[in-house]
Design an enzyme around this catalytic site. Structure first.
Site, PDB file in Angstrom:
ATOM      1  N   THR A   1     -53.452  18.097 -50.367  1.00  0.00           N
ATOM      2  CA  THR A   1     -54.114  19.375 -50.621  1.00  0.00           C
ATOM      3  C   THR A   1     -55.255  19.224 -51.626  1.00  0.00           C
ATOM      4  O   THR A   1     -55.118  18.547 -52.643  1.00  0.00           O
ATOM      5  CB  THR A   1     -53.099  20.394 -51.158  1.00  0.00           C
ATOM      6  N   GLU A   2     -56.360  19.873 -51.327  1.00  0.00           N
ATOM      7  CA  GLU A   2     -57.519  19.841 -52.208  1.00  0.00           C
ATOM      8  C   GLU A   2     -57.853  21.248 -52.695  1.00  0.00           C
ATOM      9  O   GLU A   2     -57.365  22.236 -52.140  1.00  0.00           O
ATOM     10  CB  GLU A   2     -58.718  19.233 -51.475  1.00  0.00           C
ATOM     11  N   PRO A   3     -58.680  21.359 -53.727  1.00  0.00           N
ATOM     12  CA  PRO A   3     -59.011  22.690 -54.248  1.00  0.00           C
ATOM     13  C   PRO A   3     -59.517  23.659 -53.185  1.00  0.00           C
ATOM     14  O   PRO A   3     -59.216  24.850 -53.236  1.00  0.00           O
ATOM     15  CB  PRO A   3     -60.082  22.388 -55.304  1.00  0.00           C
TER      16      PRO A   3
ATOM     17  N   GLU B   1     -46.035  22.891 -48.292  1.00  0.00           N
ATOM     18  CA  GLU B   1     -45.665  22.154 -47.081  1.00  0.00           C
ATOM     19  C   GLU B   1     -45.936  22.991 -45.832  1.00  0.00           C
ATOM     20  O   GLU B   1     -45.199  22.946 -44.846  1.00  0.00           O
ATOM     21  CB  GLU B   1     -44.179  21.738 -47.116  1.00  0.00           C
TER      22      GLU B   1
ATOM     23  N   GLY C   1     -50.880  13.047 -52.347  1.00  0.00           N
ATOM     24  CA  GLY C   1     -52.126  13.785 -52.501  1.00  0.00           C
ATOM     25  C   GLY C   1     -52.782  14.109 -51.181  1.00  0.00           C
ATOM     26  O   GLY C   1     -53.431  13.239 -50.582  1.00  0.00           O
TER      27      GLY C   1
END
Length: 392
Positions: free
Chosen positions: A139-141, A371, A137
């Site tokens: 990447t975030e919104p 990535e 985890g």
């Protein structure tokens, strides 16, 4: 279902660059893909369902942490062997390779490199055997290419920390047993935490309606006052460099994997062109189709040499992040272009599930973004050669 008769193109005799062990590893995984993946993958892609029964087989062929030492359940193989495994799995499907890549480079790797001995002993053997599956985890919104701006955070609570935030576009999330989560502490320093399924406030909703990586399970990670034991914090490295080191390993595997997808598209198009008769002769005998095929094999051959050399440097501990970025960007773009050209050679048949090309094409649209996007990797190379960052 058409028989899988794949033979990898080797125009410059690159097999001679590999050891007998490398070829044994590659051929073992290739045979497994032909037997277990090829017959079922189109159906699972059409259903948008991950074939979870393949997890044990991936473990059996050493796809989970192949370079992890044997004392922790890994196979103790070198980096070129890891690359060849990723190449063969993605030749079958990018989504299946994503599961193996995440497990190896984004879950097992950080535990091995940054974890405590107790964490290594507890998790790595289970992950290597496929009895436990993990996800990563970062990447975030609202924070993808700029992970340093993440807002997922935790605060001290005695022997625990309280974790809040969310991650998205997470491969394996819907069924993962653990998640390696990157979050900021109260001083804004980034740390890795091992979050286990079942911890109160931790949920993993699945992402639906994807046109790409349809045979891969993608989801979110939601943390609502999750109490994580401090013993689950990776102790040996913090800061943004920690998750970026994991991404280097994953991107290296992707460079090899994309090559596998390109090979499959090329071989499919070549065989079809030899069999398809138009105007009283195979279309392989026309100038335009030969141009497409000749350009494909040229680009594949260049990528084979690039990737092999990167593997040598990686094994020697000399591969730089910028070199890995170049290979990831080049090989994925190359594979995407070959998929599009191969689809044209097959005409209308190229869009059907009778052949793998359209599935590869759709998958590669995700691989070219995750990535590190194509553009970000271009800027990494630009920064490396000029010494000037274009990011800020």
């Amino acid at each position: 279902m058409r028989a899988d008769t794949f033979q990898s193109p080797d125009y410059y005799l690159t097999d001679e660059l590999f050891t007998k062990e490398h070829l044994l590893v590659r051929n073992t995984v290739r045979d497994w893909v032909k037997k277990e993946v090829s017959p079922i993958i189109e159906d699972y892609a059409q259903k948008a369902e991950f074939p979870k029964h393949l997890i044990s087989g991936l473990a059996d062929v050493g796809a989970f942490g192949p370079y992890i030492p044997q004392e922790y359940g890994g196979a103790g193989l070198d980096q070129i062997s890891y690359g060849l495994i990723m190449q063969e799995i993605e030749r079958g499907d990018s989504g299946i390779r994503s599961t193996a890549s995440v497990q190896s480079s984004l879950v097992m790797y950080p535990i091995w490199k940054f974890g405590s001995e107790a964490q290594k002993q507890k998790y790595l053997p289970l992950l290597a055997s496929g009895k436990m599956v993990g996800c990563f985890g970062l990447t975030e919104p609202n924070h993808g290419s700029d992970p340093s701006s993440m807002i997922t955070h935790f605060k001290d609570d005695g022997d625990f920390v309280i974790l809040n935030g969310a991650k998205m576009w997470i491969s394996n999330a819907p069924f993962a047993d653990i998640a390696i989560v990157w979050a900021k502490d109260e001083s804004q320093r980034i740390h890795g935490l091992i979050v286990e399924r079942g911890m109160e406030g931790f949920s993993t909703p699945e992402t639906h309606q994807k046109w790409s990586l349809r045979a891969s399970a993608t989801g979110e990670l939601i943390f609502n006052n999750v109490r994580v034991p401090k013993k689950n914090i990776l102790p040996l490295k913090s800061g943004l460099g920690a998750p970026l080191a994991c991404l280097d390993s994953a991107r290296y595997g992707i460079a090899w994997g994309a090559l596998g997808a390109a090979m499959d598209c090329y071989e499919t198009a070549l065989q079809y062109a030899k069999e398809r008769i138009q105007f009283d002769k195979p279309i392989a005998g026309t100038q335009l189709q030969q141009k497409k095929l000749a350009e494909m094999i040229t680009e594949i051959t260049k990528a084979q040499l690039l990737t092999w050399r990167l593997g040598v440097l990686k094994e020697e501990g000399r591969a730089t992040s910028a070199q890995i970025s170049m290979a990831k960007r080049n090989n994925v773009q190359m594979a995407a272009q070959i998929a599009r050209e191969a689809r044209q050679i097959l005409g209308a048949m190229g869009i059907t599930g009778d052949y793998s090309i359209m599935r590869h094409m759709m998958n590669l649209e995700s691989v070219i973004t995750y990535e590190g996007t194509h553009d970000i990797h271009l800027l990494i190379t630009g920064m490396d050669i000029t010494g000037i960052s274009a990011f800020k």
